[in-house]
Design a protein around this motif. Structure first.
Motif, PDB file in Angstrom:
ATOM      1  N   ILE A   1      -5.806 -12.116  -8.346  1.00 48.15           N
ATOM      2  CA  ILE A   1      -5.164 -10.821  -8.567  1.00 48.15           C
ATOM      3  C   ILE A   1      -5.658  -9.856  -7.502  1.00 48.15           C
ATOM      4  O   ILE A   1      -6.841  -9.841  -7.161  1.00 48.15           O
ATOM      5  N   SER A   2      -4.751  -9.080  -6.937  1.00 49.33           N
ATOM      6  CA  SER A   2      -5.135  -8.116  -5.903  1.00 49.33           C
ATOM      7  C   SER A   2      -4.408  -6.794  -6.151  1.00 49.33           C
ATOM      8  O   SER A   2      -3.353  -6.750  -6.780  1.00 49.33           O
ATOM      9  N   LEU A   3      -5.012  -5.708  -5.638  1.00 44.78           N
ATOM     10  CA  LEU A   3      -4.496  -4.358  -5.835  1.00 44.78           C
ATOM     11  C   LEU A   3      -4.198  -3.717  -4.500  1.00 44.78           C
ATOM     12  O   LEU A   3      -4.888  -3.964  -3.506  1.00 44.78           O
ATOM     13  N   SER A   4      -3.181  -2.851  -4.480  1.00 44.10           N
ATOM     14  CA  SER A   4      -2.845  -2.153  -3.237  1.00 44.10           C
ATOM     15  C   SER A   4      -3.902  -1.112  -2.887  1.00 44.10           C
ATOM     16  O   SER A   4      -4.111  -0.783  -1.729  1.00 44.10           O
TER      17      SER A   4
ATOM     18  N   ARG B   1      -0.230   8.832  -8.950  1.00 41.81           N
ATOM     19  CA  ARG B   1      -0.543   7.755  -8.018  1.00 41.81           C
ATOM     20  C   ARG B   1       0.249   6.506  -8.427  1.00 41.81           C
ATOM     21  O   ARG B   1       0.592   6.321  -9.594  1.00 41.81           O
ATOM     22  N   THR B   2       0.516   5.650  -7.468  1.00 38.41           N
ATOM     23  CA  THR B   2       1.166   4.366  -7.739  1.00 38.41           C
ATOM     24  C   THR B   2       0.285   3.248  -7.210  1.00 38.41           C
ATOM     25  O   THR B   2      -0.150   3.280  -6.056  1.00 38.41           O
ATOM     26  N   ILE B   3       0.003   2.281  -8.053  1.00 35.49           N
ATOM     27  CA  ILE B   3      -0.796   1.134  -7.642  1.00 35.49           C
ATOM     28  C   ILE B   3       0.033  -0.133  -7.840  1.00 35.49           C
ATOM     29  O   ILE B   3       0.761  -0.273  -8.833  1.00 35.49           O
TER      30      ILE B   3
ATOM     31  N   LYS C   1       2.852   4.335 -16.525  1.00 35.91           N
ATOM     32  CA  LYS C   1       4.232   3.864 -16.658  1.00 35.91           C
ATOM     33  C   LYS C   1       4.466   2.648 -15.774  1.00 35.91           C
ATOM     34  O   LYS C   1       3.855   2.510 -14.711  1.00 35.91           O
ATOM     35  N   ALA C   2       5.372   1.794 -16.208  1.00 38.44           N
ATOM     36  CA  ALA C   2       5.873   0.695 -15.390  1.00 38.44           C
ATOM     37  C   ALA C   2       7.380   0.863 -15.316  1.00 38.44           C
ATOM     38  O   ALA C   2       8.094   0.563 -16.279  1.00 38.44           O
TER      39      ALA C   2
ATOM     40  N   GLU D   1       4.768  -9.181  -7.958  1.00 38.68           N
ATOM     41  CA  GLU D   1       3.961  -7.971  -8.078  1.00 38.68           C
ATOM     42  C   GLU D   1       4.728  -6.947  -8.899  1.00 38.68           C
ATOM     43  O   GLU D   1       5.944  -7.081  -9.117  1.00 38.68           O
ATOM     44  N   GLU D   2       4.018  -5.928  -9.375  1.00 41.07           N
ATOM     45  CA  GLU D   2       4.670  -4.814 -10.054  1.00 41.07           C
ATOM     46  C   GLU D   2       3.891  -3.533  -9.786  1.00 41.07           C
ATOM     47  O   GLU D   2       2.683  -3.556  -9.523  1.00 41.07           O
ATOM     48  N   ASN D   3       4.618  -2.416  -9.852  1.00 44.65           N
ATOM     49  CA  ASN D   3       4.015  -1.106  -9.617  1.00 44.65           C
ATOM     50  C   ASN D   3       3.709  -0.423 -10.940  1.00 44.65           C
ATOM     51  O   ASN D   3       4.534  -0.437 -11.864  1.00 44.65           O
TER      52      ASN D   3
END
Length: 218
Positions: free
Chosen positions: A39-42, A61-63, A96-97, A123-125
């Motif tokens: 698993i990785s994060l932006s 913010r958006t991750i 939120k998604a 992936e998803e934001n």
């Protein structure tokens, strides 16, 4: 005994040759396991790094959460306080998604997102917003809050891997002249009402004085 010392280097070399393939196998297995579940994060360091936040402010913010491995997994997000509690206990959090709201409430009351599924290579934001409540007063000036977002991915076999990102929020501090936090919207409304009452009172007094002068003139 002398023969033993002569043979010792040879025996040591032989043992290294024997165990070398075994250690390589274990290392390869570990590498494979890590690559299968990943698993990785932006945002790898600080998702939030905010200074001079004041009542009524918010920070969106958006991750991006990515499944970078070769296996599907479910993941969940948790949050831990890593600093002072006073401001942390009052800040608000929204997650939120897309159009779906996953959480809305106090930062300190957030426990975990419901498990979310990510197939391999997808992936998803997540849209994450921190809000500074409007009602917080001057005793919250100059405070800081630090916290950690942890994302845990779990495979079907129960194997887990984790990724983390940090958050830091600092409220606006007192100015050199000693002024307080900027007034909230509630305070502004109160000041406007007081101003209106004073103006109305002044007009009434002027009207009364005008009628008194007219009576005196008669």
């Amino acid at each position: 005994m002398t023969k033993f010392y002569r043979l010792f280097p040879f025996l040591l070399l032989l043992s290294m040759i024997c165990f070398y393939p075994v250690t390589n196998v274990f290392a390869a297995e570990n590498d494979t396991a890590e690559n299968e579940l990943d698993i990785s994060l932006s945002s790898k360091e600080n998702l939030f790094d905010i200074s001079n936040m004041k009542p009524g402010d918010w920070a969106p913010r958006t991750i991006t959460v990515q499944n970078s491995g070769s296996k599907d997994f479910v993941y969940y997000m948790q949050l831990q306080n890593s600093g002072e509690k006073k401001l942390f206990n009052e800040l608000l959090l929204e997650v939120k998604a897309g159009d779906k709201e996953l959480y809305q409430g106090k930062l300190a009351e957030f426990e975990s997102l419901p498990e979310r599924e990510l197939t391999s290579g997808t992936e998803e934001n997540l849209d994450i917003t921190i809000r500074f409540p409007e009602h917080l007063g001057n005793d919250f000036q100059g405070l800081e809050s630090a916290f950690v977002f942890s994302f845990t991915a779990e495979g079907k076999e129960g194997t887990t891997v984790q990724a983390m990102t940090m958050g830091h929020v600092a409220s606006v501090g007192p100015t050199p002249g000693g002024s307080n936090l900027p007034p909230t919207s509630t305070n502004i409304i109160i000041l406007m009402l007081l101003g209106t009452l004073l103006v109305a009172g002044g007009i009434v007094l002027m009207i009364i004085r005008h009628y008194r002068r007219m009576k005196i003139a008669q």
